[in-house]
Enzyme design. Structure first.
Site, PDB file in Angstrom:
ATOM      1  N   TYR A  72      -8.336 -25.517  -7.202  1.00 30.15           N
ATOM      2  CA  TYR A  72      -7.723 -24.203  -7.760  1.00 30.15           C
ATOM      3  C   TYR A  72      -8.943 -23.317  -8.465  1.00 30.15           C
ATOM      4  O   TYR A  72      -8.650 -22.325  -8.426  1.00 30.15           O
ATOM      5  CB  TYR A  72      -6.482 -24.847  -8.645  1.00 30.15           C
ATOM      6  CG  TYR A  72      -5.892 -23.500  -9.297  1.00 30.15           C
ATOM      7  CD1 TYR A  72      -4.611 -23.388  -8.434  1.00 30.15           C
ATOM      8  CD2 TYR A  72      -6.154 -22.722 -10.408  1.00 30.15           C
ATOM      9  CE1 TYR A  72      -3.893 -22.358  -8.706  1.00 30.15           C
ATOM     10  CE2 TYR A  72      -5.308 -21.609 -10.697  1.00 30.15           C
ATOM     11  CZ  TYR A  72      -4.182 -21.411  -9.803  1.00 30.15           C
ATOM     12  OH  TYR A  72      -3.466 -20.587 -10.270  1.00 30.15           O
ATOM     13  N   PHE A 124      -8.059   6.243   3.081  1.00 29.99           N
ATOM     14  CA  PHE A 124      -7.438   5.498   3.964  1.00 29.99           C
ATOM     15  C   PHE A 124      -5.819   5.394   3.570  1.00 29.99           C
ATOM     16  O   PHE A 124      -5.746   5.665   2.231  1.00 29.99           O
ATOM     17  CB  PHE A 124      -7.948   3.738   3.982  1.00 29.99           C
ATOM     18  CG  PHE A 124      -7.141   3.161   5.218  1.00 29.99           C
ATOM     19  CD1 PHE A 124      -7.037   3.482   6.525  1.00 29.99           C
ATOM     20  CD2 PHE A 124      -6.182   2.119   4.677  1.00 29.99           C
ATOM     21  CE1 PHE A 124      -6.326   2.901   7.377  1.00 29.99           C
ATOM     22  CE2 PHE A 124      -5.720   1.355   5.801  1.00 29.99           C
ATOM     23  CZ  PHE A 124      -5.587   1.748   6.698  1.00 29.99           C
ATOM     24  N   ASP A 125      -4.847   5.060   4.488  1.00 28.54           N
ATOM     25  CA  ASP A 125      -3.515   5.241   3.833  1.00 28.54           C
ATOM     26  C   ASP A 125      -3.124   4.336   2.736  1.00 28.54           C
ATOM     27  O   ASP A 125      -2.304   4.654   1.926  1.00 28.54           O
ATOM     28  CB  ASP A 125      -2.446   5.059   4.949  1.00 28.54           C
ATOM     29  CG  ASP A 125      -2.652   3.866   5.589  1.00 28.54           C
ATOM     30  OD1 ASP A 125      -3.700   3.189   5.491  1.00 28.54           O
ATOM     31  OD2 ASP A 125      -1.583   3.643   6.392  1.00 28.54           O
ATOM     32  N   ASP A 215     -15.234   2.400  -0.975  1.00 26.77           N
ATOM     33  CA  ASP A 215     -14.372   1.573  -0.039  1.00 26.77           C
ATOM     34  C   ASP A 215     -15.194   1.153   1.121  1.00 26.77           C
ATOM     35  O   ASP A 215     -15.485   1.974   1.996  1.00 26.77           O
ATOM     36  CB  ASP A 215     -13.041   2.276   0.304  1.00 26.77           C
ATOM     37  CG  ASP A 215     -12.359   1.708   1.327  1.00 26.77           C
ATOM     38  OD1 ASP A 215     -12.339   0.614   1.847  1.00 26.77           O
ATOM     39  OD2 ASP A 215     -11.279   2.436   1.500  1.00 26.77           O
ATOM     40  N   ALA A 217     -14.952  -1.424   3.774  1.00 22.91           N
ATOM     41  CA  ALA A 217     -14.449  -2.250   4.843  1.00 22.91           C
ATOM     42  C   ALA A 217     -15.468  -2.197   6.002  1.00 22.91           C
ATOM     43  O   ALA A 217     -15.432  -3.248   6.476  1.00 22.91           O
ATOM     44  CB  ALA A 217     -13.123  -1.562   5.355  1.00 22.91           C
ATOM     45  N   LYS A 258     -12.576  -6.683   8.470  1.00 22.42           N
ATOM     46  CA  LYS A 258     -13.409  -5.706   9.377  1.00 22.42           C
ATOM     47  C   LYS A 258     -14.618  -6.442   9.454  1.00 22.42           C
ATOM     48  O   LYS A 258     -14.969  -7.255   9.875  1.00 22.42           O
ATOM     49  CB  LYS A 258     -13.332  -4.248   8.709  1.00 22.42           C
ATOM     50  CG  LYS A 258     -12.039  -3.586   8.861  1.00 22.42           C
ATOM     51  CD  LYS A 258     -10.959  -3.656   8.093  1.00 22.42           C
ATOM     52  CE  LYS A 258      -9.839  -2.859   7.965  1.00 22.42           C
ATOM     53  NZ  LYS A 258      -8.854  -3.114   6.967  1.00 22.42           N
ATOM     54  N   HIS A 450       4.901   4.433   8.353  1.00 22.60           N
ATOM     55  CA  HIS A 450       4.785   4.270   9.991  1.00 22.60           C
ATOM     56  C   HIS A 450       4.909   2.791  10.265  1.00 22.60           C
ATOM     57  O   HIS A 450       5.250   2.471  11.476  1.00 22.60           O
ATOM     58  CB  HIS A 450       3.188   4.905  10.162  1.00 22.60           C
ATOM     59  CG  HIS A 450       2.264   4.315   9.657  1.00 22.60           C
ATOM     60  ND1 HIS A 450       1.175   3.631  10.585  1.00 22.60           N
ATOM     61  CD2 HIS A 450       1.829   3.281   8.809  1.00 22.60           C
ATOM     62  CE1 HIS A 450       0.315   3.045   9.735  1.00 22.60           C
ATOM     63  NE2 HIS A 450       0.735   2.846   8.333  1.00 22.60           N
TER      64      HIS A 450
HETATM   65  N1  F0G Z   1      -9.738   0.684   3.389  1.00 16.55           N
HETATM   66  C1  F0G Z   1      -9.905   0.940   4.600  1.00 16.55           C
HETATM   67  C2  F0G Z   1     -10.972   2.174   4.993  1.00 16.55           C
HETATM   68  C3  F0G Z   1      -9.128   0.316   5.719  1.00 16.55           C
HETATM   69  O1  F0G Z   1      -9.513   0.561   7.000  1.00 16.55           O
HETATM   70  C4  F0G Z   1      -8.404  -0.366   5.365  1.00 16.55           C
HETATM   71  C5  F0G Z   1      -7.378  -1.021   6.420  1.00 16.55           C
HETATM   72  C6  F0G Z   1      -8.071  -0.857   3.766  1.00 16.55           C
HETATM   73  C7  F0G Z   1      -8.711  -0.133   2.796  1.00 16.55           C
HETATM   74  C8  F0G Z   1      -7.131  -1.834   3.571  1.00 16.55           C
HETATM   75  O2  F0G Z   1      -7.241  -2.869   3.780  1.00 16.55           O
HETATM   76  O3  F0G Z   1      -5.514  -3.908   5.563  1.00 16.55           O
HETATM   77  O4  F0G Z   1      -7.066  -5.545   4.146  1.00 16.55           O
HETATM   78  O5  F0G Z   1      -5.303  -4.451   2.927  1.00 16.55           O
HETATM   79  N2  F0G Z   1      -7.244  -0.743   7.519  1.00 16.55           N
HETATM   80  C9  F0G Z   1      -6.511  -1.546   8.646  1.00 16.55           C
HETATM   81  C10 F0G Z   1      -6.791  -0.587   9.967  1.00 16.55           C
HETATM   82  C11 F0G Z   1      -5.356  -1.955   8.142  1.00 16.55           C
HETATM   83  O6  F0G Z   1      -5.787  -1.003  10.700  1.00 16.55           O
HETATM   84  O7  F0G Z   1      -7.395   0.257   9.925  1.00 16.55           O
HETATM   85  P1  F0G Z   1      -6.428  -4.142   4.154  1.00 16.55           P
END
Ligand code: F0G
Length: 458
Positions: A72, A124-125, A215, A217, A258, A450
């Site tokens: 843990y 990102f969304d 960010d 990813a 990613k 979406h």
């Molecule tokens: N930032 C970026 C640039 C992303 O592409 C994503 C996720 C996130 C943050 C959020 O990360 O999904 O681990 O919570 N992108 C995925 C996509 C969902 O399909 O592009 P997460």
């Protein structure tokens, strides 16, 4: 004879692909209200919905799954992860989270408040969602070249410095907790940000005493583009480029699903001890104890290894070339895509592919439905559906680009799968030109609609 390019890996475990008829798929997509997220995966032939968490792990990563320490607190797998992040990225403190948006939740809980403004390149969304959820505003400062899919520009993810400066002047630095650079910039097509632009943003930010966050990813893919497109970096290693990209950056957060080459995981990494302490409070409330933050020990071990593999040049070269291969095939078939091809996905321009379907009728989603019916190829809409309504006025927001994204999972599909996808898109090209009506919304959520939206064919 020059030997052809081949992937720097071979297959040890295989997964079946299921085939259905076109008629079966047409019935199924109607049944699920034209929402591609509602499809069970065995109804999909080539799944390009996302490159997130869908990659194949290596044998070294699977061995970390066995070695995972599930204590843990103070798990050895956690310390492996910390060592990897420190070694590759140079940050002192690392807070694991179960994925990227959890990192956003924790980080923004600590630093974003009502009335704040976060400028950056096309957030990102989930990033935008987490900012708007806190009644703050995300302002897109991406260069205008990014929004013309036919225009060639090596770094369409770049930030427009004049726009950024005018946002800083308009709102004042007190309302800007940080400037956000997303590498690569997913929303405009997996497009990279140049080292020069990163440095220019840093200089501007320093002038106004505003920290820069990233960010990250797809940071390794961004580093690959810096190496291959920015002359001064041609002879630098990916490792050196990564270190330079993060030089002077205060905080990074990563959806490790990613470029971390894992199926689940994320983290926040930073230099500031007191901010790290504050994050810990939110980690404990939302994710778990600070030495696992929602991840299992085995997942942290796999990520510690995945981060190392993710910056290997041969892996990145193969990956980016596979995406470029599909991009070239699509172009050869006359499919309009965001050009040049980005890091993790192809983005088909629905405005050009379905010129007679109004943007209010979700042409990119319709294109996704047609690709699914024709070949069982599942993409994802990056357009009006994803943009959500304006949270203040409740009005429909029409983004400049209406795209269908075909994201390529890492180390999963072969060249013949790419040929299949290209043929699917070529087969629907003429039909798409002739379509003049699209979809309407039957049911939607207020935020991030979406994922769950229900649609009907007009
Ligand atoms: N930032 C970026 C640039 C992303 O592409 C994503 C996720 C996130 C943050 C959020 O990360 O999904 O681990 O919570 N992108 C995925 C996509 C969902 O399909 O592009 P997460």
């Amino acid at each position: 004879m020059r030997l052809p390019h081949i992937p720097p890996y071979k297959t040890k475990v295989v997964e079946p692909v299921y085939f259905k008829t076109k008629e079966e798929r047409a019935n199924k997509i109607t049944e699920v209200n034209y929402n591609l997220f509602n499809l069970h995966s065995d109804w999909v032939v080539v799944d390009l919905m996302t490159d997130s968490g869908t990659g194949a792990m290596s044998e070294q990563q699977w061995s970390e799954i066995i070695l995972g320490d599930e204590s843990y607190a103070g798990s050895e797998s956690y310390f492996k992860l910390i060592r990897s992040v420190k070694d590759i990225m140079g940050f002192e403190y690392v807070a694991p989270t179960h994925q990227g948006r959890a990192a956003e939740n924790i980080l923004f809980s600590a630093v974003v408040k009502e009335g704040d403004v976060v400028p950056g390149n096309a957030h990102f969304d989930t990033t935008k969602g987490h900012i708007e959820f806190r009644k703050a505003k995300a302002i897109d400062c991406t260069i205008k070249e990014a929004f013309d899919t036919s225009l060639d520009h090596p770094f369409k993810g770049n930030i427009d410095l004049d726009k950024l400066e005018s946002v800083i002047k308009e709102y004042g630095r007190e309302r800007i907790p940080f400037i956000n650079i997303t590498v690569t910039c997913n929303t405009v097509g997996g497009q990279p940000v140049s080292m020069q632009n990163i440095k220019e943003v840093m200089t501007l930010a320093r002038k106004h005493y505003i920290p820069v966050y990233m960010d990250i990813a797809r940071y390794a893919e961004n580093a690959y583009f810096i190496k291959t497109r920015e002359t001064a970096y041609a002879d630098k290693s990916i490792r050196e480029i990564v270190k330079e990209m993060f030089d002077g950056v205060s905080v990074v957060w990563m959806s490790a699903k990613k470029d971390g080459l894992v199926n689940i995981g994320g983290f926040i990494a930073l230099h500031d001890a007191s901010l790290y302490e504050r994050l810990g409070q939110f980690t404990i409330i939302y994710e778990g104890f600070i030495t696992y933050g929602g991840m299992s020990g085995r997942a942290m071990g796999a990520l510690a290894e995945g981060l190392k593999e993710g910056i290997e040049f041969d892996y990145l070269d193969d990956r980016i070339k596979q995406v470029a291969y599909l991009g070239q095939k699509l172009k050869d078939y006359g499919i309009p895509i965001q050009d040049p091809v980005g890091g993790h996905a192809l983005y088909i321009d629905a405005k050009r592919m379905l010129p007679n379907v109004p943007q209010s009728q979700f042409p990119a989603q319709l294109l996704g439905v047609e690709a699914y019916i024709e070949g069982g190829v599942r993409g994802v809409e990056i357009g009006t559906l994803l943009a959500d309504k304006d949270p203040v006025t409740g009005e429909e927001r029409f983004p400049e680009m209406e795209l269908l994204r075909l994201a390529i999972p890492r180390r999963v599909y072969s060249r013949s799968h790419m040929d299949y996808v290209a043929a699917t898109m070529a087969n629907i090209k003429d039909k798409c030109k002739s379509l003049s009506s699209g979809l309407s919304i039957v049911k939607q959520a207020d935020i991030l609609r979406h994922f769950t939206v229900e649609l009907a064919m007009i």
